[in-house]
Design an enzyme around this catalytic site. Structure first.
Site, PDB file in Angstrom:
ATOM      1  N   HIS A 582      30.895  74.423  32.070  1.00 13.71           N
ATOM      2  CA  HIS A 582      31.528  73.111  32.196  1.00 13.71           C
ATOM      3  C   HIS A 582      30.509  72.036  31.874  1.00 13.71           C
ATOM      4  O   HIS A 582      29.321  72.309  31.683  1.00 13.71           O
ATOM      5  CB  HIS A 582      32.060  72.913  33.626  1.00 13.71           C
ATOM      6  CG  HIS A 582      30.976  72.914  34.663  1.00 13.71           C
ATOM      7  ND1 HIS A 582      30.334  74.080  35.063  1.00 13.71           N
ATOM      8  CD2 HIS A 582      30.379  71.907  35.358  1.00 13.71           C
ATOM      9  CE1 HIS A 582      29.418  73.784  35.978  1.00 13.71           C
ATOM     10  NE2 HIS A 582      29.417  72.464  36.167  1.00 13.71           N
ATOM     11  N   ASP A 584      29.353  68.074  33.355  1.00 18.36           N
ATOM     12  CA  ASP A 584      29.503  67.357  34.621  1.00 18.36           C
ATOM     13  C   ASP A 584      30.258  66.033  34.526  1.00 18.36           C
ATOM     14  O   ASP A 584      30.835  65.596  35.517  1.00 18.36           O
ATOM     15  CB  ASP A 584      28.120  67.104  35.246  1.00 18.36           C
ATOM     16  CG  ASP A 584      27.523  68.367  35.834  1.00 18.36           C
ATOM     17  OD1 ASP A 584      28.284  69.328  36.047  1.00 18.36           O
ATOM     18  OD2 ASP A 584      26.298  68.410  36.062  1.00 18.36           O
ATOM     19  N   HIS A 654      26.956  73.960  30.902  1.00 16.33           N
ATOM     20  CA  HIS A 654      26.193  74.928  31.680  1.00 16.33           C
ATOM     21  C   HIS A 654      27.115  75.697  32.615  1.00 16.33           C
ATOM     22  O   HIS A 654      28.235  75.276  32.907  1.00 16.33           O
ATOM     23  CB  HIS A 654      25.094  74.228  32.494  1.00 16.33           C
ATOM     24  CG  HIS A 654      25.629  73.161  33.405  1.00 16.33           C
ATOM     25  ND1 HIS A 654      25.971  71.905  32.952  1.00 16.33           N
ATOM     26  CD2 HIS A 654      25.888  73.160  34.741  1.00 16.33           C
ATOM     27  CE1 HIS A 654      26.417  71.166  33.963  1.00 16.33           C
ATOM     28  NE2 HIS A 654      26.386  71.909  35.059  1.00 16.33           N
ATOM     29  N   ARG A 664      22.697  83.094  47.395  1.00 12.54           N
ATOM     30  CA  ARG A 664      22.000  82.104  46.561  1.00 12.54           C
ATOM     31  C   ARG A 664      22.257  80.716  47.129  1.00 12.54           C
ATOM     32  O   ARG A 664      23.402  80.279  47.247  1.00 12.54           O
ATOM     33  CB  ARG A 664      22.509  82.185  45.125  1.00 12.54           C
ATOM     34  CG  ARG A 664      22.012  81.079  44.193  1.00 12.54           C
ATOM     35  CD  ARG A 664      22.875  81.116  42.933  1.00 12.54           C
ATOM     36  NE  ARG A 664      22.444  80.233  41.861  1.00 12.54           N
ATOM     37  CZ  ARG A 664      22.825  78.974  41.684  1.00 12.54           C
ATOM     38  NH1 ARG A 664      23.643  78.407  42.582  1.00 12.54           N
ATOM     39  NH2 ARG A 664      22.409  78.274  40.652  1.00 12.54           N
TER      40      ARG A 664
END
Length: 736
Positions: A582, A584, A654, A664
């Site tokens: 996508h 931002d 990204h 994570r």
């Protein structure tokens, strides 16, 4: 039938009249009946009524009418299809008696066949649909349903009625066609946390109409993992479903009512022929447009060029690699019907022949008959449409790139070639042009913090305005924020380890600065850790403001501590991403390499950052791509204190690879050059500290510009109201 060439123009005009008569007669609303109330009513009227009830806050009535509009539209389409199938054989006896002698145009048997079939359709549809329900709907209504907006109204309506299972279902159905609608994504996540909402609610209610895209995406995933047997099966199924959806669309064009051309009161024979021809050409144009309609993903603006040929290309390669050489030959021969002189396809065909050796039977495999029929039908329609464009001033835009030149009349070929050349040049430019970042940032500025080093710059990362900095946090600071994340999750941060909004194979936890401060005030988390979370945002802002040489003030727009955890025992054969590719601050459309900077994207975001806290997990790498969302240009492996910063625009698509084991955690931050969009939650947190007599060292531009009063902005519209209850379905967040 055989025709002399000098009679072609007369034949075409007459043929168009016959088609028009058939279509007009079959689509004319039938007479009223005593059972009219039991017939299908116009779904556009039901929808308008439902929307009026929605804005009048008549929630029960709104839900009933909106649902009835959706069901009525589906029923209408089914009735049309069934009537079309039932009436296919009508008039067949008369059709078989048509005169086929040389030089004869037609005979009266034609009108008998047309009349019988039209009467069958009119009676069949009139038996189930009211006269008003047979009328065409407006383009506005078509857009509302194609964008699935009825489900947007329904999810709020059901939420108001406290029917959360139905609200979640409507929200999910809307989100499938609007995947960049961040507020709806967060609504879905809230529904997942609500009692009484099960996973069964998150099903696409419109899946029946989008099966070809499900198969397409599945084929791409199997192809990416080199599972060629499965890939070939999915590509084949995708092709078949695409053909089925195209046929369904064409049937609706044929049976649905169309608006008559203007000025119907023409008495001259020429005028009647012109009107009939215009109506018929509109029908043919509708059929041709089905190519574009089927090739457009739900929620997308543009269609995927060469959709069917592209699938055939993938299919023959998958078949070859799976060992099905005979199938690959048939598929490649089918593809060559679209592009007969394509050198790569001809070379591949020769390779397949050599692989088959002496198997002459397989070498002689012919193209798939369904593709032969598809091409033949399309070419016949294109000839008539180009005739109308040349002789009847009819406007027609060809949806296909593969249309052969000999279909286009001589008088139109120059303009047709010019249009095609422009399209090809535009495609090449999109493939070859170097991305230009107009964000106003210029990477390469100084890094003032002691111990911070530049690990990767633009050159290493193959992009523009990208950087990786190490040493931004100490191991002790990483541990403190990790403990904060754990404590906040157990204390009830609002996520409670529910499944990620992006993948069912991971759980998700998130924490904002304001929420951490409130938990600290309640004694549920450490006060100093909450303050460290706030200070890290300032630290990152200062580093990136300097490195990217921001020409103006840089304000924190949003800060989000995010942890993703792999679900044990749910990772085998996983092909999805932890966070899909996508951009931002715009809506990425990989098929056209476009990125639309418009809501619901966060268009005010200028800089993005991720500050990693740990590396004791598998997967979870950040990766950058080109606008095609496929070509990976750089990868970043997380580690404690590693900061990734990049401009938020279309030069930096990204995503995040799947987290396949472990947990994570990272701090996601966004920054803006517009003071209006600064994060008011941070200021509210600072105000709470001040009220407790604790000072906050402000290092950013807010202090320099004299901003001290908490308020509301477009990013966070209702911080206080939102903190009063977690059940409210509003707002929107994002994370990396």
């Amino acid at each position: 039938m055989a025709l002399h060439s000098d009679r072609f123009t007369v034949y075409v005009a007459f043929h168009l009249v016959i088609i028009a008569l058939l279509h007009f007669t079959s689509a004319t609303p039938g007479r009223g009946s005593s059972s009219v109330l039991s017939l299908l009513q116009p779904y556009d009227f039901l929808y308008y009524s439902g929307v009026r009830s929605y804005f009048g806050e008549e929630w029960v009535k709104a839900a009933e009418l909106l649902e009835k509009a959706i069901v009525t539209k589906e029923s209408l389409f089914r009735v049309r299809r069934q009537c079309h199938d039932d009436c296919v054989a009508a008039g067949r006896e008369a059709f078989n008696k048509l005169d086929i002698e040389e030089g004869r145009l037609w005979d009266l048997w034609t009108f008998d066949w047309v009349q019988q079939r039209a009467e069958c359709l009119r009676f069949c549809i009139g038996h189930s649909v009211s006269p008003a329900g047979q009328l065409p709907v407006s383009t506005d209504i078509e857009y509302e349903f194609s964008s699935r907006n009825p489900y947007n109204f329904l999810q709020v309506t059901y939420y108001k009625l406290e029917k959360l299972q139905k609200a979640a279902s409507a929200a999910h159905t809307y989100f499938v066609a609007n995947p960049s609608h961040l507020e709806m994504r967060n609504n879905i996540e809230k529904y997942r946390r609500m009692e009484g909402v099960t996973e069964d609610a998150f099903q696409d209610r419109e899946l029946e109409n989008e099966k070809h895209w499900v198969l397409y995406d599945s084929a791409v995933q199997y192809e990416a993992s080199s599972d060629w047997v499965q890939a070939a099966g999915k590509w084949k199924a995708s092709v078949n479903e695409t053909l089925r959806q195209t046929d369904e669309c064409r049937v609706q064009c044929e049976v649905a009512s169309q608006r008559l051309p203007e000025d119907r009161g023409v008495d001259s024979v020429d005028g009647v022929f012109e009107k009939a021809a215009a109506l018929s050409l509109s029908l043919l144009s509708c059929r041709q447009s089905c190519v574009t309609q089927v090739a457009t993903r739900p929620g997308r603006i543009s269609s995927q060029e060469d959709f069917l040929p592209t699938q055939l290309e993938h299919l023959h390669i998958a078949q070859f690699k799976a060992g099905d050489i005979s199938g690959a030959v048939q598929t490649l021969r089918s593809l060559l019907l679209f592009y007969p002189s394509d050198k790569d396809s001809l070379d591949n065909l020769q390779l397949y022949y050599e692989t088959l050796g002496g198997d002459t039977e397989s070498q002689g495999t012919q193209p798939a008959q369904e593709i032969v029929r598809y091409i033949s039908r399309a070419l016949e329609e294109k000839k008539l449409l180009y005739f109308g464009r040349e002789n009847l001033d009819f406007s027609f835009t060809d949806p296909d790139l593969w249309t052969p030149e000999d279909v286009v009349p001589e008088s139109l070929r120059d303009s047709w070639r010019a249009e095609k050349e422009k399209i090809n040049e535009r495609i090449k430019e999109q493939e070859q042009k170097e991305e230009v970042d107009d964000s106003g940032f210029f990477a390469g500025g100084p890094v003032h913090q002691v111990g911070v080093t530049i690990t990767m710059d633009d050159k290493v990362m193959n992009g523009t305005n990208r950087v990786v900095l190490d040493g931004v946090m100490t191991e002790k600071e990483c541990d403190r924020i990790l403990q904060l994340a754990t404590a906040a999750a157990s204390a009830g941060d609002g996520y409670r380890g529910r499944r990620s909004p992006h993948t069912p194979h991971e759980t998700f936890e998130g924490l904002t600065v304001l929420r951490s401060v409130k938990l600290a005030q309640d004694g549920l988390v450490n006060q100093s850790d909450a303050r460290l979370l706030h200070e890290l945002g300032e630290r990152v802002r200062n580093l990136l403001h300097s490195y990217f040489r921001s020409p103006s003030g840089l304000f924190t727009s949003f800060t989000h501590l995010v942890c993703r955890s792999a679900i044990a025992g749910d990772q085998e054969g996983r092909l999805d991403l932890s966070h899909p590719v996508h951009v931002d601050n715009c809506l990425l459309e990989p098929e056209t390499n476009q990125c639309w900077r418009e809501p619901p994207a966060f268009i005010h975001r200028d800089l993005s950052a991720i500050l990693y806290l740990n590396d004791n997990f598998d997967g979870g790498e950040l990766f950058f791509t080109n606008r095609d969302a496929k070509t990976v240009t750089a990868r970043v492996k997380p580690s404690c204190g590693r900061l990734v910063g990049f401009s938020s625009g279309p030069v930096n698509p990204h995503g995040v690879t799947a987290v396949t084991s472990g947990r994570r955690c990272a701090l996601a931050l966004w920054f803006t050059k517009e003071k209006l969009y600064r994060d008011m939650e941070r200021e509210e947190a600072e105000a709470m500290w001040a009220a407790d007599g604790q000072s906050v060292v402000k290092k950013d531009n807010e202090e320099a510009e004299g901003s001290a009063t908490p308020g509301r902005n477009a990013r966070n519209q209702a911080s206080k109201e939102r903190s009063k209850g977690r059940g409210r379905v509003t707002g929107g967040k994002d994370e990396l």
